[in-house]
Design a protein around this motif. Structure first.
Motif, PDB file in Angstrom:
ATOM      1  N   PRO A  13      14.425  62.684 104.824  1.00 31.98           N
ATOM      2  CA  PRO A  13      13.681  63.706 104.072  1.00 31.98           C
ATOM      3  C   PRO A  13      12.330  63.235 103.530  1.00 31.98           C
ATOM      4  N   ALA A  14      12.053  61.913 103.601  1.00 26.03           N
ATOM      5  CA  ALA A  14      10.867  61.377 102.932  1.00 26.03           C
ATOM      6  C   ALA A  14       9.583  61.976 103.466  1.00 26.03           C
ATOM      7  N   VAL A  15       9.466  62.107 104.792  1.00 35.68           N
ATOM      8  CA  VAL A  15       8.192  62.569 105.353  1.00 35.68           C
ATOM      9  C   VAL A  15       7.957  64.054 105.077  1.00 35.68           C
ATOM     10  N   PHE A  16       9.026  64.796 104.822  1.00 35.48           N
ATOM     11  CA  PHE A  16       8.893  66.220 104.510  1.00 35.48           C
ATOM     12  C   PHE A  16       8.626  66.442 103.022  1.00 35.48           C
ATOM     13  N   SER A  17       9.145  65.541 102.190  1.00 39.53           N
ATOM     14  CA  SER A  17       9.068  65.756 100.745  1.00 39.53           C
ATOM     15  C   SER A  17       7.894  65.054 100.073  1.00 39.53           C
ATOM     16  N   ALA A  18       7.389  63.965 100.657  1.00 35.17           N
ATOM     17  CA  ALA A  18       6.385  63.142  99.987  1.00 35.17           C
ATOM     18  C   ALA A  18       5.137  63.930  99.562  1.00 35.17           C
ATOM     19  N   PRO A  19       4.516  64.739 100.429  1.00 32.23           N
ATOM     20  CA  PRO A  19       3.313  65.461 100.006  1.00 32.23           C
ATOM     21  C   PRO A  19       3.582  66.441  98.872  1.00 32.23           C
ATOM     22  N   MET A  72      12.248  53.404 104.180  1.00 28.51           N
ATOM     23  CA  MET A  72      11.333  53.734 103.087  1.00 28.51           C
ATOM     24  C   MET A  72      11.625  55.101 102.501  1.00 28.51           C
ATOM     25  N   GLY A  73      11.339  55.238 101.201  1.00 29.50           N
ATOM     26  CA  GLY A  73      11.389  56.529 100.533  1.00 29.50           C
ATOM     27  C   GLY A  73      10.050  57.233 100.628  1.00 29.50           C
ATOM     28  N   PRO A  74       9.812  58.250  99.813  1.00 33.40           N
ATOM     29  CA  PRO A  74       8.560  59.010  99.888  1.00 33.40           C
ATOM     30  C   PRO A  74       7.330  58.249  99.423  1.00 33.40           C
ATOM     31  N   PRO A 100      16.829  56.523  98.766  1.00 35.60           N
ATOM     32  CA  PRO A 100      16.006  55.511  98.108  1.00 35.60           C
ATOM     33  C   PRO A 100      15.668  55.913  96.673  1.00 35.60           C
ATOM     34  N   GLY A 101      16.020  55.053  95.740  1.00 37.97           N
ATOM     35  CA  GLY A 101      15.630  55.269  94.347  1.00 37.97           C
ATOM     36  C   GLY A 101      16.530  56.149  93.527  1.00 37.97           C
ATOM     37  N   GLY A 102      17.578  56.705  94.121  1.00 38.12           N
ATOM     38  CA  GLY A 102      18.429  57.561  93.305  1.00 38.12           C
ATOM     39  C   GLY A 102      19.362  58.441  94.113  1.00 38.12           C
ATOM     40  N   MET A 103      19.767  59.539  93.502  1.00 40.01           N
ATOM     41  CA  MET A 103      20.810  60.396  94.040  1.00 40.01           C
ATOM     42  C   MET A 103      20.381  61.856  93.958  1.00 40.01           C
TER      43      MET A 103
END
Length: 459
Positions: free
Chosen positions: A180-186, A156-158, A262-265
């Motif tokens: 990185p998703a869990v660090f960046s999502a918020p 999963m992504g963010p 996920p979703g891009g670059m």
């Protein structure tokens, strides 16, 4: 200028961290405590078998400190790739630990749970619609491979984390997640630039490994601003440098400038790394470029047989000089002995002191080792056949008569009795593919429980 501070306690949940470093991070009033709990680095066994590669007591220790701090200071806590691999058994294992802590500590809080295991039918439908493509160097997928997988997860992504956070979860336990998703999502939810947030997450996800001296068992603080982010270790014995941070940016990547997710670059052509004080580095210029479609990485593992291994040592210089020809002779003897049985097996010799680490890639072809470590590995369709092949290979090598042999009592020294170890089921990664989705939330069911009420979580 506003800023968003993220505390990363450790590289992987269960790897531990010094409490002094953690307290130092809390003193900086972070907006988020986030930790990655898994990796594919330990290989496919743990995904296929549905068990964690991290120790339960060690994970519980880390969670107790992290969640207690989050609840006391009203800081959201986000955990990604629960249980090491993020499939349903791993998620439930990690959830049980959190519920156990909540009962012991008298906690009650909204706990967001995000599932990441896909059903085979989901994957088959996407495959039949042409929505799945190989992620190099994976081969083209087949329906047989999908059906043979023990567990399949989507990375999963963010977006699923952002969704659960927006619904009031204090602690989030996510299945398999892009590191990185869990660090960046918020921070993305708060409107910070996605490229900078994801790049900072890429640095934070391994804790203080991005510092020097690096450590996967220590804390790192990230401070995200509108036009840059700053990373700094929380142990005074460590420091970040432009080299250490840039090197970690390249960690596990094939292209130094373009980091797919996920979703891009993540585009780092314009990224800069600047020392801002003795221990901290500022990073600027990171951009996120959305893809034409949103793709999620799939990971799957299937069982391919059962393994038996034997560990031995050799210190005879005459044998060491002929080790390659001796191995081939042992292979031929095993094949000849069991040819009438029709056994399907894999027999491998790992020779430490020669090329045990790099195998055929080892550049030093001439060795001067005075001793060798030998691991004999047999994999077959049943444990009994693996036992037979390993045992026969071991006894054949033990007594093999090679040219110039002087001693006849035995060629190998065994550090253990019994000499052969039944290692059980063997798994291979058989899905490492990209799956196009129309909605980044669609593969990841989400729910919010009340931790401490003894609830279990079912799909």
């Amino acid at each position: 200028m506003r800023e968003y501070r993220v505390l990363s306690p450790t590289a992987i949940l269960g790897y531990g961290f010094p409490e002094a470093s953690f307290r130092s991070g809390l003193a900086r009033e972070p907006h988020l405590i986030a930790v990655d709990a898994g990796s594919t680095d330990p290989g496919p066994y743990y995904l296929g078998a549905g068990i964690s590669f991290t120790d339960r007591a060690a994970v519980k220790r880390d969670l107790e400190l992290i969640i207690e701090a989050g609840l006391t200071k009203n800081i959201p806590v986000v955990i990604g790739t629960a249980g090491g691999c993020g499939a349903e058994p791993h998620l439930m294992w990690n959830l049980e630990i959190i519920q156990e802590l909540a009962r012991e500590k008298g906690w009650q809080f909204p706990l967001g749970v995000i599932h990441a295991e896909l059903t085979k039918e989901q994957v088959l439908q996407a495959f039949r619609k042409g929505k799945i493509s190989p992620l190099y160097p994976a081969p083209a997928l087949t329906e047989e491979e999908i059906i043979s997988a023990e567990h399949i997860v989507g990375q999963m992504g963010p977006e699923p984390v952002m969704d659960v956070l927006s619904r009031g979860a204090r602690v989030i336990l996510a299945g398999r997640a892009y590191d990185p998703a869990v660090f960046s999502a918020p921070a993305i939810l708060e409107g910070y630039p996605r490229g900078l947030a994801i790049h900072m997450g890429k640095i934070l996800e391994c804790g203080a490994i991005a510092a020097t001296p690096g450590s996967g068992s220590d804390c790192l603080m990230g401070t995200l601003k509108e036009d840059c982010f700053i990373v700094e270790p929380l142990n005074p014995a460590r420091r970040c440098t432009p080299t250490s941070v840039a090197a970690h940016t390249l960690y596990e990547k094939t292209n130094p400038y373009l980091l797919p997710g996920p979703g891009g670059m993540l585009d780092l052509h314009s990224a800069t790394f600047t020392q801002v004080n003795e221990r901290a580095v500022m990073v600027a210029g990171s951009r996120f470029v959305p893809g034409e479609t949103y793709a999620v990485k799939l990971e799957g593992a299937k069982r391919v047989g059962f393994r038996t291994v034997a560990i031995a040592g050799c210190r005879d210089p005459i044998m060491i000089a002929q080790i390659d020809s001796i191995i081939e002779a042992v292979r031929e003897r095993v094949e000849d002995n069991f040819k009438r049985n029709g056994f399907n097996y894999y027999l491998h010799f790992n020779i430490y002191g020669k090329n045990g680490v790099m195998g055929k890639l080892e550049p030093l072809k001439e060795i001067h080792s005075h001793e060798l470590g030998i691991i004999i590995e047999a994999v077959a369709e049943t444990q009994e056949i693996a036992n037979t092949i390993c045992s026969f290979a071991r006894s054949t090598m033990l007594h093999y008569g090679y040219p110039g042999r002087i001693a006849t009592a035995g060629n190998l020294a065994f550090p253990y009795s019994p000499s052969d170890f039944k290692a059980g089921a063997v798994y291979h990664f058989n899905l490492y593919h990209l799956m196009e989705v129309e909605n980044p939330l669609s593969l990841f069911p989400r729910e919010i429980l009340t931790a401490g009420e003894g609830l279990s979580c079912q799909r």
